[in-house]
Scaffold this motif. Structure first.
Motif, PDB file in Angstrom:
ATOM      1  N   THR A 155       5.060 -28.811 -38.042  1.00 39.10           N
ATOM      2  CA  THR A 155       4.559 -29.572 -36.893  1.00 39.10           C
ATOM      3  C   THR A 155       5.622 -30.530 -36.381  1.00 39.10           C
ATOM      4  OG1 THR A 155       2.277 -29.441 -37.700  1.00 39.10           O
ATOM      5  CG2 THR A 155       2.793 -31.174 -36.114  1.00 39.10           C
ATOM      6  N   ASN A 158       8.387 -28.650 -34.716  1.00 38.87           N
ATOM      7  CA  ASN A 158       7.987 -28.147 -33.407  1.00 38.87           C
ATOM      8  C   ASN A 158       8.030 -29.251 -32.364  1.00 38.87           C
ATOM      9  OD1 ASN A 158       7.122 -26.000 -31.756  1.00 38.87           O
ATOM     10  ND2 ASN A 158       5.005 -26.683 -31.893  1.00 38.87           N
ATOM     11  N   ALA A 162      10.573 -26.879 -29.350  1.00 42.45           N
ATOM     12  CA  ALA A 162       9.631 -25.765 -29.400  1.00 42.45           C
ATOM     13  C   ALA A 162      10.267 -24.524 -29.999  1.00 42.45           C
ATOM     14  CB  ALA A 162       9.105 -25.463 -27.997  1.00 42.45           C
ATOM     15  N   THR A 165      11.208 -23.104 -34.837  1.00 43.84           N
ATOM     16  CA  THR A 165      10.168 -22.524 -35.669  1.00 43.84           C
ATOM     17  C   THR A 165      10.789 -21.562 -36.669  1.00 43.84           C
ATOM     18  OG1 THR A 165       9.814 -20.768 -34.031  1.00 43.84           O
ATOM     19  CG2 THR A 165       8.422 -22.731 -33.880  1.00 43.84           C
ATOM     20  N   SER A 173       2.383 -24.978 -37.640  1.00 47.15           N
ATOM     21  CA  SER A 173       2.401 -26.171 -36.793  1.00 47.15           C
ATOM     22  C   SER A 173       1.067 -26.335 -36.082  1.00 47.15           C
ATOM     23  CB  SER A 173       3.529 -26.075 -35.757  1.00 47.15           C
ATOM     24  OG  SER A 173       3.433 -27.130 -34.822  1.00 47.15           O
ATOM     25  N   ASN A 176       1.486 -27.249 -30.167  1.00 46.12           N
ATOM     26  CA  ASN A 176       2.058 -26.142 -29.414  1.00 46.12           C
ATOM     27  C   ASN A 176       3.265 -26.629 -28.606  1.00 46.12           C
ATOM     28  OD1 ASN A 176       1.013 -27.504 -27.211  1.00 46.12           O
ATOM     29  ND2 ASN A 176      -0.638 -26.047 -26.825  1.00 46.12           N
ATOM     30  N   SER A 177       3.822 -25.759 -27.791  1.00 45.59           N
ATOM     31  CA  SER A 177       5.045 -26.083 -27.056  1.00 45.59           C
ATOM     32  C   SER A 177       4.853 -27.244 -26.087  1.00 45.59           C
ATOM     33  CB  SER A 177       5.552 -24.847 -26.299  1.00 45.59           C
ATOM     34  OG  SER A 177       4.559 -24.366 -25.415  1.00 45.59           O
TER      35      SER A 177
END
Length: 224
Positions: A155, A158, A162, A165, A173, A176-177
């Motif tokens: 997490t 990220n 983004a 990973t 994570s 999200n992006s």
């Protein structure tokens, strides 16, 4: 990194560790991004709270445990206050978690969950996870999705990028992006060999618990 020779520090370990983290936070004010992993030893045994906290609780095993927990809470507050004082509170992700459930020697501190440290019942593996994540979706909410401590590293990676990973990681994570919180429900597994005894546990995404005990007994439970 402290490279100085070993030395004796006067004071209580819980306070001394918080002192060091507060010092590092104040050094990091208005500089490049920083990361601190702070591991309190409390409330692990030996249960020896400082006198100023012990005076607020009964002189019993449970009272001593609660006093040490109060001391821990106080020092977490000191760390958060140092972030506020240096203007970094709103731009810092703070994650508070425990590595396992309590040992239940003084009292059942895992209540209402059955089990304790060293077992894969809920009391052994279900622990607090508190995240201060400024200006993110879901702020101020409580989420019942089951995650693991392995999810914290991917997490944070990220959030840095983004593209940062790694599919080989055990964790997933929950960002999200777009840096929105996206929890994923999935099966979780634990396994260990303690004193040459094989112990394992499984928690399915639909809340079914399989637990193999030290003595070889197996239990299948629907936790919902």
């Amino acid at each position: 990194i402290d490279n100085h020779p070993r030395q004796r520090f006067e004071g209580h370990l819980t306070d001394l560790l918080a002192d060091r983290t507060v010092e590092l936070i104040e050094q990091g004010e208005a500089t490049e991004p920083w990361f601190i992993y702070h591991a309190f030893f409390a409330p692990h045994t030996p249960i020896e709270p400082a006198a100023r906290f012990m005076s607020e609780f009964p002189d019993t095993p449970a009272g001593k445990f609660k006093a040490l927990l109060s001391q821990l809470d106080s020092n977490v507050g000191r760390i958060l206050e140092s972030l506020r004082r240096t203007g970094q509170f709103d731009n810092t992700i703070v994650i508070l978690a425990s590595d396992n459930g309590g040992i239940n020697q003084a009292f059942d501190n895992n209540f209402p969950y059955y089990g304790k440290k060293g077992t894969y019942w809920e009391g052994g593996v279900r622990v607090p996870l508190v995240i201060h994540w400024p200006q993110q979706s879901g702020s101020g909410s409580v989420n019942a999705t089951k995650v693991t401590i392995f999810d914290i590293y991917p997490t944070l990676m990220n959030l840095i990028s983004a593209d940062n990973t790694n599919e080989a990681l055990d964790g997933i994570s929950f960002s999200n992006s777009e840096h929105n919180v996206v929890f994923q429900q999935r099966d979780l597994f634990w396994e260990s060999f303690i004193w040459h005894l094989h112990v394992y546990g499984t928690l399915s995404a639909d809340n079914v618990r399989l637990f193999h005990e030290f003595n070889g007994n197996e239990h299948l439970l629907d936790l919902s």
